[in-house]
Design a protein around this motif. Structure first.
Motif, mmCIF file in Angstrom:
data_model
loop_
_atom_site.group_PDB
_atom_site.id
_atom_site.type_symbol
_atom_site.label_atom_id
_atom_site.label_comp_id
_atom_site.label_asym_id
_atom_site.label_seq_id
_atom_site.Cartn_x
_atom_site.Cartn_y
_atom_site.Cartn_z
ATOM 1 N N ALA A 75 12.105 -5.652 1.710
ATOM 2 C CA ALA A 75 11.547 -4.484 0.998
ATOM 3 C C ALA A 75 11.793 -3.216 1.812
ATOM 4 O O ALA A 75 12.166 -2.170 1.273
ATOM 5 C CB ALA A 75 10.058 -4.670 0.729
ATOM 6 N N GLY A 76 11.602 -3.330 3.129
ATOM 7 C CA GLY A 76 11.840 -2.179 3.998
ATOM 8 C C GLY A 76 13.300 -1.758 3.968
ATOM 9 O O GLY A 76 13.614 -0.562 3.980
ATOM 10 N N ASP A 77 14.192 -2.722 3.921
ATOM 11 C CA ASP A 77 15.626 -2.396 3.854
ATOM 12 C C ASP A 77 15.954 -1.701 2.528
ATOM 13 O O ASP A 77 16.736 -0.745 2.489
ATOM 14 C CB ASP A 77 16.476 -3.665 3.998
ATOM 15 C CG ASP A 77 16.354 -4.269 5.393
ATOM 16 O OD1 ASP A 77 16.036 -3.529 6.336
ATOM 17 O OD2 ASP A 77 16.583 -5.487 5.522
ATOM 18 N N ALA A 78 15.348 -2.199 1.454
ATOM 19 C CA ALA A 78 15.552 -1.565 0.144
ATOM 20 C C ALA A 78 15.095 -0.113 0.203
ATOM 21 O O ALA A 78 15.788 0.811 -0.253
ATOM 22 C CB ALA A 78 14.770 -2.327 -0.931
ATOM 23 N N PHE A 79 13.931 0.085 0.791
ATOM 24 C CA PHE A 79 13.335 1.423 0.880
ATOM 25 C C PHE A 79 14.261 2.358 1.668
ATOM 26 O O PHE A 79 14.544 3.479 1.243
ATOM 27 C CB PHE A 79 11.960 1.306 1.561
ATOM 28 C CG PHE A 79 11.168 2.570 1.579
ATOM 29 C CD1 PHE A 79 10.231 2.844 0.586
ATOM 30 C CD2 PHE A 79 11.340 3.508 2.593
ATOM 31 C CE1 PHE A 79 9.496 4.019 0.605
ATOM 32 C CE2 PHE A 79 10.618 4.688 2.619
ATOM 33 C CZ PHE A 79 9.690 4.942 1.626
ATOM 34 N N ASN A 80 14.733 1.886 2.821
ATOM 35 C CA ASN A 80 15.579 2.728 3.675
ATOM 36 C C ASN A 80 16.910 3.081 3.014
ATOM 37 O O ASN A 80 17.347 4.232 3.057
ATOM 38 C CB ASN A 80 15.827 2.026 5.018
ATOM 39 C CG ASN A 80 14.701 2.274 5.987
ATOM 40 O OD1 ASN A 80 14.675 3.296 6.658
ATOM 41 N ND2 ASN A 80 13.740 1.373 6.037
ATOM 42 N N ALA B 144 2.349 2.601 -3.628
ATOM 43 C CA ALA B 144 3.487 1.751 -4.009
ATOM 44 C C ALA B 144 3.596 1.719 -5.523
ATOM 45 O O ALA B 144 2.618 1.915 -6.239
ATOM 46 C CB ALA B 144 3.301 0.348 -3.462
ATOM 47 N N GLU B 145 4.800 1.485 -5.983
ATOM 48 C CA GLU B 145 5.055 1.292 -7.408
ATOM 49 C C GLU B 145 4.557 -0.114 -7.764
ATOM 50 O O GLU B 145 4.812 -1.066 -7.011
ATOM 51 C CB GLU B 145 6.570 1.372 -7.605
ATOM 52 C CG GLU B 145 7.022 1.459 -9.010
ATOM 53 C CD GLU B 145 6.904 2.863 -9.569
ATOM 54 O OE1 GLU B 145 7.136 2.990 -10.765
ATOM 55 O OE2 GLU B 145 6.581 3.833 -8.830
ATOM 56 N N PRO B 146 3.845 -0.280 -8.887
ATOM 57 C CA PRO B 146 3.402 -1.637 -9.234
ATOM 58 C C PRO B 146 4.606 -2.578 -9.360
ATOM 59 O O PRO B 146 5.668 -2.180 -9.828
ATOM 60 C CB PRO B 146 2.731 -1.458 -10.598
ATOM 61 C CG PRO B 146 2.404 -0.007 -10.682
ATOM 62 C CD PRO B 146 3.425 0.713 -9.856
ATOM 63 N N SER C 268 0.819 -1.223 0.000
ATOM 64 C CA SER C 268 0.000 0.000 0.000
ATOM 65 C C SER C 268 0.849 1.268 0.000
ATOM 66 O O SER C 268 0.309 2.368 0.148
ATOM 67 C CB SER C 268 -0.931 0.015 1.215
ATOM 68 O OG SER C 268 -1.757 -1.107 1.201
ATOM 69 N N GLY C 269 2.169 1.130 -0.113
ATOM 70 C CA GLY C 269 3.017 2.324 -0.221
ATOM 71 C C GLY C 269 3.458 2.846 1.125
ATOM 72 O O GLY C 269 3.919 2.087 1.971
ATOM 73 N N CYS C 270 3.295 4.144 1.346
ATOM 74 C CA CYS C 270 3.713 4.699 2.636
ATOM 75 C C CYS C 270 2.958 5.982 2.940
ATOM 76 O O CYS C 270 2.265 6.542 2.087
ATOM 77 C CB CYS C 270 5.223 4.944 2.658
ATOM 78 S SG CYS C 270 5.782 6.189 1.507
HETATM 79 P P1 ADP Z 1 9.118 -4.060 5.719
HETATM 80 O O1 ADP Z 1 9.852 -4.933 4.759
HETATM 81 O O2 ADP Z 1 10.011 -3.354 6.687
HETATM 82 O O3 ADP Z 1 7.946 -4.722 6.381
HETATM 83 P P2 ADP Z 1 7.223 -2.759 3.955
HETATM 84 O O4 ADP Z 1 6.614 -4.106 3.741
HETATM 85 O O5 ADP Z 1 6.351 -1.690 4.504
HETATM 86 O O6 ADP Z 1 8.534 -2.848 4.845
HETATM 87 O O7 ADP Z 1 7.806 -2.281 2.538
HETATM 88 C C1 ADP Z 1 8.604 -1.143 2.399
HETATM 89 C C2 ADP Z 1 8.269 -0.465 1.085
HETATM 90 O O8 ADP Z 1 8.530 -1.383 0.019
HETATM 91 C C3 ADP Z 1 6.819 -0.066 0.917
HETATM 92 O O9 ADP Z 1 6.579 1.222 1.457
HETATM 93 C C4 ADP Z 1 6.654 -0.098 -0.592
HETATM 94 O O10 ADP Z 1 7.134 1.125 -1.154
HETATM 95 C C5 ADP Z 1 7.596 -1.224 -1.020
HETATM 96 N N1 ADP Z 1 6.858 -2.489 -1.187
HETATM 97 C C6 ADP Z 1 6.688 -3.483 -0.284
HETATM 98 N N2 ADP Z 1 5.939 -4.489 -0.778
HETATM 99 C C7 ADP Z 1 5.630 -4.139 -2.050
HETATM 100 C C8 ADP Z 1 4.889 -4.745 -3.118
HETATM 101 N N3 ADP Z 1 4.274 -5.942 -2.971
HETATM 102 N N4 ADP Z 1 4.785 -4.065 -4.280
HETATM 103 C C9 ADP Z 1 5.391 -2.872 -4.456
HETATM 104 N N5 ADP Z 1 6.109 -2.247 -3.499
HETATM 105 C C10 ADP Z 1 6.229 -2.854 -2.315
#
Ligand code: ADP
Length: 315
Positions: free
Chosen positions: A265-270, A254-256, A231-233
């Motif tokens: 994914a969270g680590d990538a984002f950070n 979120a990007e598709p 769902s993005g952020c």
């Molecule tokens: P964590 O891995 O710490 O639980 P999240 O699941 O919130 O973190 O993911 C971090 C970010 O990665 C999200 O805010 C979003 O931008 C991206 N992301 C995570 N899952 C998806 C997905 N299925 N599709 C697209 N982007 C994703």
């Protein structure tokens, strides 16, 4: 040259894919794979692959895991500053069942020996314009010293308050310019610091005004980015410091992605957020968040954590 300094953990992940998660006394067979992990390392790889000069500060043992960390940092061009600890390099044992549910045991090993003095020394060269990024898989005094080094130098200080089960106090929070919890971590912080009990699953459905008010209570002086998986952020800034944005709070979709593995994914984002802030300080914060979301989305399209980080450079 603006740089990203990541202080944190390195683990060797041992992953077993099994039909069902083990129960006490069970002997199971499954397929096995091993690879690098640890939130610190994953985020350092992300920052580096997003194009930033990146230093990774950690503690390693004197073993094959340490050799793996050194070889991978060499391969990616990460400036590794590793203390040698009298303990095995960190490990994680991970079982994943057919439905993608997991069970994880972390052996912190050398990570638990990351020394605050070593961190301060490794971050002595931090300058204004740099970014310091830390998580909570290291001793909290070492985390605090990393954040302090960033603050003292006028760098941007990012705290990813993960994992959720590590309790921090107010003195840690006030060190951060930007706090980046996921839903679970946000719920844990709210309970501890704001006295609000909100279910992690409900965070993404909260009204934006309400989310903003909660973020303001949590970190009155700084920005909070609550990541919400697919769902993005949600982003919330202090009124006095919207960091180049026109709105003080907003959602970013979120990007598709053709997601096959959202581990890390969270680590990538950070890591990507840190890299973007360091390399393009003139940009509005929302642009950094959009880049981090693109980077994280791509990371979900590969299996694994550190090695799934895309090569997607900040333009
Ligand atoms: P964590 O891995 O710490 O639980 P999240 O699941 O919130 O973190 O993911 C971090 C970010 O990665 C999200 O805010 C979003 O931008 C991206 N992301 C995570 N899952 C998806 C997905 N299925 N599709 C697209 N982007 C994703």
């Amino acid at each position: 040259m603006p740089r990203v300094f990541v202080a944190g953990s390195f683990n060797v992940d041992h992953v077993w894919r099994v039909a069902t998660l083990p129960s006490p006394g069970a002997t199971l067979s499954g397929s096995y794979a091993t690879g690098p992990g640890g939130k610190g390392f994953n985020q350092a790889v992300a920052a580096r692959r997003a194009g930033a000069d990146t230093r990774f500060v950690c503690a390693l043992g004197l073993d094959a895991g340490a050799q793996l960390a050194r070889a991978l940092c060499d391969a990616d061009g990460i400036d590794l500053h590793a203390a040698t600890a009298d303990a095995p390099t960190g490990t994680a044992g991970i079982y994943v069942d057919a439905q993608g549910r997991n069970c994880i045991v972390i052996g912190p090993g050398a990570n638990a020996a990351l020394d605050a003095e070593f961190v301060a020394h490794a971050l002595a060269g931090v300058a204004a314009g740099d970014v310091v990024l830390a998580q909570l898989e290291s001793p909290l005094d070492a985390v605090a010293r990393a954040l302090d080094a960033g603050r003292a130098a006028g760098a941007t200080v990012l705290l990813n308050p993960a994992p959720a089960n590590v309790a921090i106090d107010e003195t840690m929070l006030v060190r951060a310019d930007v706090l980046t919890p996921n839903e679970t971590e946000f719920a844990a912080l709210l309970l501890r610091h704001v006295g609000e009990r909100i279910d992690a699953d409900a965070v993404g459905n909260l009204d934006q005004q309400r989310l903003h008010a909660l973020c303001r209570e949590l970190l009155p002086h700084g920005s909070v980015v609550v990541t919400l998986g697919a769902s993005g952020c949600f982003v919330s800034h202090a009124d006095a410091e919207p960091r180049g944005d026109t709105a003080t709070f907003y959602r970013v979709a979120a990007e598709p992605a053709q997601a096959i593995d959202t581990t890390g994914a969270g680590d990538a984002f950070n890591g990507a957020l840190a890299a973007s802030l360091a390399q393009r300080p003139e940009r509005a914060f929302i642009e950094h968040v959009r880049f981090a979301g693109r980077f994280a989305a791509r990371s979900t399209e590969q299996a694994g954590a550190a090695l799934a980080m895309p090569h997607l450079v900040v333009e």
